[in-house]
Design a protein around this motif. Sequence first.
Motif, mmCIF file in Angstrom:
data_model
loop_
_atom_site.group_PDB
_atom_site.id
_atom_site.type_symbol
_atom_site.label_atom_id
_atom_site.label_comp_id
_atom_site.label_asym_id
_atom_site.label_seq_id
_atom_site.Cartn_x
_atom_site.Cartn_y
_atom_site.Cartn_z
ATOM 1 N N GLY A 169 24.466 -52.860 22.843
ATOM 2 C CA GLY A 169 24.698 -54.149 23.472
ATOM 3 C C GLY A 169 23.815 -54.370 24.688
ATOM 4 O O GLY A 169 23.254 -55.457 24.885
ATOM 5 N N LEU A 170 23.659 -53.338 25.504
ATOM 6 C CA LEU A 170 22.806 -53.444 26.692
ATOM 7 C C LEU A 170 21.345 -53.657 26.307
ATOM 8 O O LEU A 170 20.588 -54.308 27.037
ATOM 9 C CB LEU A 170 22.956 -52.195 27.558
ATOM 10 C CG LEU A 170 24.313 -52.030 28.255
ATOM 11 C CD1 LEU A 170 24.397 -50.668 28.955
ATOM 12 C CD2 LEU A 170 24.548 -53.147 29.263
ATOM 13 N N GLN A 171 20.959 -53.115 25.149
ATOM 14 C CA GLN A 171 19.573 -53.274 24.717
ATOM 15 C C GLN A 171 19.250 -54.715 24.324
ATOM 16 O O GLN A 171 18.076 -55.082 24.251
ATOM 17 C CB GLN A 171 19.287 -52.337 23.543
ATOM 18 C CG GLN A 171 19.217 -50.873 23.942
ATOM 19 C CD GLN A 171 18.860 -49.988 22.778
ATOM 20 O OE1 GLN A 171 17.864 -50.215 22.100
ATOM 21 N NE2 GLN A 171 19.667 -48.973 22.536
ATOM 22 N N PHE A 172 20.250 -55.516 24.070
ATOM 23 C CA PHE A 172 19.998 -56.934 23.801
ATOM 24 C C PHE A 172 19.173 -57.551 24.928
ATOM 25 O O PHE A 172 18.257 -58.348 24.681
ATOM 26 C CB PHE A 172 21.332 -57.679 23.658
ATOM 27 C CG PHE A 172 21.190 -59.171 23.642
ATOM 28 C CD1 PHE A 172 20.954 -59.858 22.462
ATOM 29 C CD2 PHE A 172 21.286 -59.913 24.824
ATOM 30 C CE1 PHE A 172 20.816 -61.248 22.440
ATOM 31 C CE2 PHE A 172 21.151 -61.292 24.823
ATOM 32 C CZ PHE A 172 20.911 -61.962 23.627
ATOM 33 N N PHE A 173 19.477 -57.174 26.160
ATOM 34 C CA PHE A 173 18.899 -57.849 27.323
ATOM 35 C C PHE A 173 17.444 -57.474 27.597
ATOM 36 O O PHE A 173 16.820 -58.085 28.464
ATOM 37 C CB PHE A 173 19.764 -57.550 28.551
ATOM 38 C CG PHE A 173 21.184 -58.015 28.393
ATOM 39 C CD1 PHE A 173 21.514 -59.352 28.496
ATOM 40 C CD2 PHE A 173 22.194 -57.106 28.091
ATOM 41 C CE1 PHE A 173 22.819 -59.784 28.314
ATOM 42 C CE2 PHE A 173 23.501 -57.523 27.918
ATOM 43 C CZ PHE A 173 23.824 -58.866 28.023
ATOM 44 N N VAL A 174 16.899 -56.497 26.875
ATOM 45 C CA VAL A 174 15.492 -56.150 27.084
ATOM 46 C C VAL A 174 14.583 -56.871 26.087
ATOM 47 O O VAL A 174 13.362 -56.692 26.126
ATOM 48 C CB VAL A 174 15.264 -54.615 27.009
ATOM 49 C CG1 VAL A 174 16.056 -53.909 28.084
ATOM 50 C CG2 VAL A 174 15.598 -54.054 25.630
#
Length: 300
Positions: A169-174
């Motif tokens: 989920g956090l990787q969405f923002f990159v």
Amino acid sequence: MNFEWLISHPEVLLLALAPLFFVCILLEWLVRNRLPVNAQYHGVEVACNFALAAMHQATDLLAGLLIAKLYLWLFDWRMFDIQMTVVSFIALIIAQDFCYYWFHRASHRIRWMWAAHVVHHSSENMNFSTAFRQSLMYPLAGMWLFWLPLVVIGFDPNWIVFVVLLNLGLQFFVHTQAVKSLGFMEYIFNTPSHHRVHHGRNPQYIDKNYAGVLIIWDKLFGTFEPEVDTVEYGITKPVNSFNPLTVTFAEWRDLLADVSQPHLTWRQKIALLLSPPQASNTIENSGSDNNNLVDEKTTV
């Protein structure tokens, strides 16, 4: 939905985060005129990305039923009884991110795994919707194998799955070109700049920056590359399709065609599955010796 219920049902985490993802997509779309051409949203590709995400989510839910049974069985053989505290939760996040680095690196260096992962890299654009571009074949490719050490050590399987999905989920923002640099955070964390490099097909960017959340693994293991030249997105063997089924199975089709060649020995067939992505005639010309394999550089 309370936190305890979420930990008991970690598979819904990405669905819970979906509203935030769509808000980010909307904000990026609103500033699209300030972004490069390859950051634009194209309806047919966005539809493909969303379809791929839905297929991936459905497969993960189904495969998760079997994988959960395996994790719970292995959990009975765990080395330690780890109680989840703030400290152990942080330790799990770091340990899982370390495992993710090696899963991600393997997904670029083992053709069997690349056949699934290539879906994520096949777009020649980079925007938030690119993060949705996932493969339903990850369970078959063996992604779940990389979290087994965490179960054996003694982390609760529900917490492991929760942290795995939190990491994703956090990787969405990159996946954006709207953010150029995050200052001092560039030294520790995976950022949009680092991940743009990872999606590049420029020769110097191929097989670099495998980070999930922490970029320190790439710096430790020699796979870090800073963003200098303008990134060219995509793969060097384009799929040229917005059909989600074609995007999903194109590399599997090519892999099956290669290993089905009748003149190959079983050793050569296995080498094709486990070696880095390469020209199909490389192993044909190498005899039974696999030491002279040369990458085609189809990975990015």
